[in-house]
Design a protein around this motif. Sequence first.
Motif, PDB file in Angstrom:
ATOM      1  N   UNK A   1     -22.707  -3.210  -4.678  1.00 58.74           N
ATOM      2  CA  UNK A   1     -21.348  -3.316  -5.215  1.00 58.74           C
ATOM      3  C   UNK A   1     -20.308  -2.835  -4.201  1.00 58.74           C
ATOM      4  N   UNK A   2     -20.670  -1.838  -3.405  1.00 59.39           N
ATOM      5  CA  UNK A   2     -19.760  -1.373  -2.351  1.00 59.39           C
ATOM      6  C   UNK A   2     -19.564  -2.450  -1.287  1.00 59.39           C
ATOM      7  N   UNK A   3     -20.651  -3.100  -0.908  1.00 58.49           N
ATOM      8  CA  UNK A   3     -20.538  -4.194   0.060  1.00 58.49           C
ATOM      9  C   UNK A   3     -19.587  -5.268  -0.460  1.00 58.49           C
ATOM     10  N   UNK A   4     -19.690  -5.566  -1.739  1.00 61.11           N
ATOM     11  CA  UNK A   4     -18.884  -6.654  -2.298  1.00 61.11           C
ATOM     12  C   UNK A   4     -17.400  -6.302  -2.315  1.00 61.11           C
ATOM     13  N   UNK A   5     -17.054  -5.078  -2.771  1.00 62.29           N
ATOM     14  CA  UNK A   5     -15.633  -4.733  -2.827  1.00 62.29           C
ATOM     15  C   UNK A   5     -15.040  -4.634  -1.427  1.00 62.29           C
ATOM     16  N   UNK A   6     -15.803  -4.083  -0.490  1.00 59.24           N
ATOM     17  CA  UNK A   6     -15.310  -3.989   0.892  1.00 59.24           C
ATOM     18  C   UNK A   6     -15.119  -5.386   1.477  1.00 59.24           C
ATOM     19  N   UNK A   7     -16.093  -6.252   1.269  1.00 56.40           N
ATOM     20  CA  UNK A   7     -15.991  -7.625   1.786  1.00 56.40           C
ATOM     21  C   UNK A   7     -14.777  -8.333   1.218  1.00 56.40           C
ATOM     22  N   UNK A   8     -14.575  -8.231  -0.098  1.00 55.98           N
ATOM     23  CA  UNK A   8     -13.436  -8.895  -0.735  1.00 55.98           C
ATOM     24  C   UNK A   8     -12.109  -8.374  -0.178  1.00 55.98           C
ATOM     25  N   UNK A   9     -12.003  -7.066  -0.008  1.00 56.73           N
ATOM     26  CA  UNK A   9     -10.752  -6.491   0.491  1.00 56.73           C
ATOM     27  C   UNK A   9     -10.477  -6.893   1.929  1.00 56.73           C
ATOM     28  N   UNK A  10     -11.502  -6.812   2.766  1.00 54.77           N
ATOM     29  CA  UNK A  10     -11.285  -7.146   4.178  1.00 54.77           C
ATOM     30  C   UNK A  10     -10.996  -8.631   4.341  1.00 54.77           C
ATOM     31  N   UNK A  11     -11.698  -9.474   3.623  1.00 54.49           N
ATOM     32  CA  UNK A  11     -11.410 -10.914   3.679  1.00 54.49           C
ATOM     33  C   UNK A  11      -9.966 -11.190   3.269  1.00 54.49           C
ATOM     34  N   UNK A  12      -9.498 -10.447   2.264  1.00 47.88           N
ATOM     35  CA  UNK A  12      -8.148 -10.689   1.767  1.00 47.88           C
ATOM     36  C   UNK A  12      -7.090 -10.248   2.778  1.00 47.88           C
ATOM     37  N   UNK A  13      -7.338  -9.126   3.496  1.00 48.97           N
ATOM     38  CA  UNK A  13      -6.306  -8.558   4.364  1.00 48.97           C
ATOM     39  C   UNK A  13      -6.576  -8.761   5.855  1.00 48.97           C
ATOM     40  N   UNK A  14      -7.594  -9.507   6.197  1.00 50.15           N
ATOM     41  CA  UNK A  14      -7.974  -9.633   7.614  1.00 50.15           C
ATOM     42  C   UNK A  14      -6.889 -10.249   8.478  1.00 50.15           C
ATOM     43  N   UNK A  15      -6.079 -11.127   7.911  1.00 51.19           N
ATOM     44  CA  UNK A  15      -5.044 -11.800   8.696  1.00 51.19           C
ATOM     45  C   UNK A  15      -3.652 -11.259   8.424  1.00 51.19           C
ATOM     46  N   UNK A  16      -3.578 -10.138   7.691  1.00 50.11           N
ATOM     47  CA  UNK A  16      -2.280  -9.541   7.380  1.00 50.11           C
ATOM     48  C   UNK A  16      -1.899  -8.604   8.533  1.00 50.11           C
ATOM     49  N   UNK A  17      -0.880  -8.938   9.310  1.00 47.16           N
ATOM     50  CA  UNK A  17      -0.550  -8.127  10.493  1.00 47.16           C
ATOM     51  C   UNK A  17      -0.048  -6.732  10.152  1.00 47.16           C
ATOM     52  N   UNK A  18       0.373  -6.509   8.920  1.00 45.32           N
ATOM     53  CA  UNK A  18       0.841  -5.182   8.514  1.00 45.32           C
ATOM     54  C   UNK A  18      -0.318  -4.219   8.345  1.00 45.32           C
ATOM     55  N   UNK A  19      -1.500  -4.736   7.989  1.00 47.32           N
ATOM     56  CA  UNK A  19      -2.699  -3.901   7.834  1.00 47.32           C
ATOM     57  C   UNK A  19      -3.347  -3.760   9.205  1.00 47.32           C
TER      58      UNK A  19
END
Length: 680
Positions: A125-143
């Motif tokens: 479950x930790x892998x899944x939440x981390x994956x979802x968050x990073x996929x969502x913000x990977x291209x956000x230059x503010x992060x």
Amino acid sequence: MKNVINETTIQLGVCYYPEHWPEKLWEDDFRRMKEMGFQYVRMAEFAWTIFEPIEGTFEFDLFDRAIQLAKKYDLKVIMGTPTATPPAWLTDKYPEVLNVSREGVRYHHGSRRHYNYNSEIYRTLSKRIVTEMVEHYKDNPTVVGWQIDNEINCEMNVFYSEADHTNFRNWVKEKYQTLDNVNEAWGTIFWNQTYTEWRQIYLTRPTVNDSYNPHQLLDEKRFISDSAISFVQMQADIIRSITDKQWVTTNGMFGHLDNHRMTKEALDFYAYDSYPNFNKIIEDNSFMPLRDRKWSLNLSTVRSFGGNFAIFEQQAGPGGWVNRIEQPTPRPGQLRLWTYQSIAHGADLVLYFRWRTATKGSEIYWHGINDYHNLPNRRISELKQTSEEMQKLGSAIFDSKYVADAAILTDYENEWDGEEDKWFGQFIGESKEAWFKAFQYHHIPVDIVNVTQNMALETLIKYKVLVYPHAAILTEKTANLLKGYVEQGGTIIFGARTGYKDLTGQTYMKAFPGYIKDLVGITVEEYTLLNGWQKNPYVNLFDNQLNTHGFNEVLQPEADNVEVIGTYQNAHYEGKPALTRRKVSEGTAYYYGGVFDYQTAALILEDVEISDYRSKFTLTPDIELAVREKDGEIVYILLNYSQEAQTIYLKVDMENLLDHDITSGDVTMAAYDVLVLKEK
């Protein structure tokens, strides 16, 4: 760290929790952060339910809006993976993720860090939440970066769930291969503990007399550290598999965790949480107390993990939960002082905890920069001044290196073994702090260096003086390393209880102090634990009579050139050696058969040859001197920890980099004042 965070000057920022506040406050908060000169905002490390309110359903709207507002004010965002606080839906459906006490009592939902690292479903479950968050913000230059979890091994650093017992059994099997090897390493022949089947092996469990196999306990701590590092590595691997544009770190510094290995293997740099005002430090009534200056020792330890670092939680007000950790309000100047304390020891990025004091939960008294009412206060003004000074400093000390000719040696093996072994473990911290005080009050910068079995001599020979107080576990390989250091001109200082154990925690059948016997040129004739049953002996060092405490070893010179420079008094070993000094090739080896206090360490320090800065300054004991070097330029940072003004004397012309005035002679530093100086 310079290239990782893509900065050229020291930056400040703050921790912020948009989920705690009405959205109408957000923009004003971000605007005021920018007005204070802050560049970074850290958020989301406790927000799993916001991102995944129902299992398998992910929502990002709240933090998307917060990050968009941060972008409007040109703030950079550090996101936390939220695995430190699993949601109620998760712990209710999968109770096996919860941590368990040694007695088998399961900890329940309602606080934080209530999970265990080895639960397969929790890792999934930790892998899944981390994956979802990073996929969502990977291209956000503010992060710009990720903090993994929050304060690994904080609150609880022992784990006894069923998954932990199972994984420990597998860990032991992989390490030792055969049961014969396990039984040998753990000395199970004693008290008939011999294992005949792998299924018989567990982490330590309650025993009839609360006595646990010490060799098994040492491996237990190694296993806990490996488990925690594996959990961090799992998340770091996910982040790096998705993006190479955002850096990876984690924060803290807690027990049963090899932070050196974790930093090297899993992180881009280390982040520390610095709270110099902890009540147990403020109430330090020992001789020459460190109090908030003790955090310079902590920061020196953090620096040893991998060089320059970040502070992700810098104290910004009084601290306390509703039921513990009571801290007074910092006095005028202390927040600025503590910021420079962190920077002096290697912080290139400092984030204050927190923007506004929480109005709900266990930490409603753990104050941030702003009070509940959100009105101007003294802390805001002080940190705004500090921020303005950072801009004046520019790149002068960013990515600079701490300069030290002395180091205190530490290692995890002795730290962990010493937790159970009262015949040496409690002395490690006492002596380390005593020596740190001696270096501090003599204005000699000092590093902390972690000893490993694969350490290279080059790591040590840059230091003129090493102190290794009570290394009970000391291998032949380490002894040869230290011998090589001394032969090349170094000075090393050992304390009692050195060199009599191997890596399993079992004792050698050798004369104490084991493999360093020939280096120091002495053996231990007899020894005694000082526990109050008899009056503690005195020791005469350099014609000074001092009390001893903790432990005494009576030394017997074996080599012809051993000099006895300290003897015991008021004991049946009256007049026998307590402190020796021996020249070895170009260097010197000291051995003290006791536990160090400030007075003992200070006298020995005055006997060794080490460069100091008395040609540059005359400083009072309340002033800490830190020396930074960058591109051949030396910068001196002076920190006044006293509530009284201190007059110092500059023996050469110095430029104050905070106002660019040139000064020399008598200089008055106000209470809690800071000077950043460069020789002209």
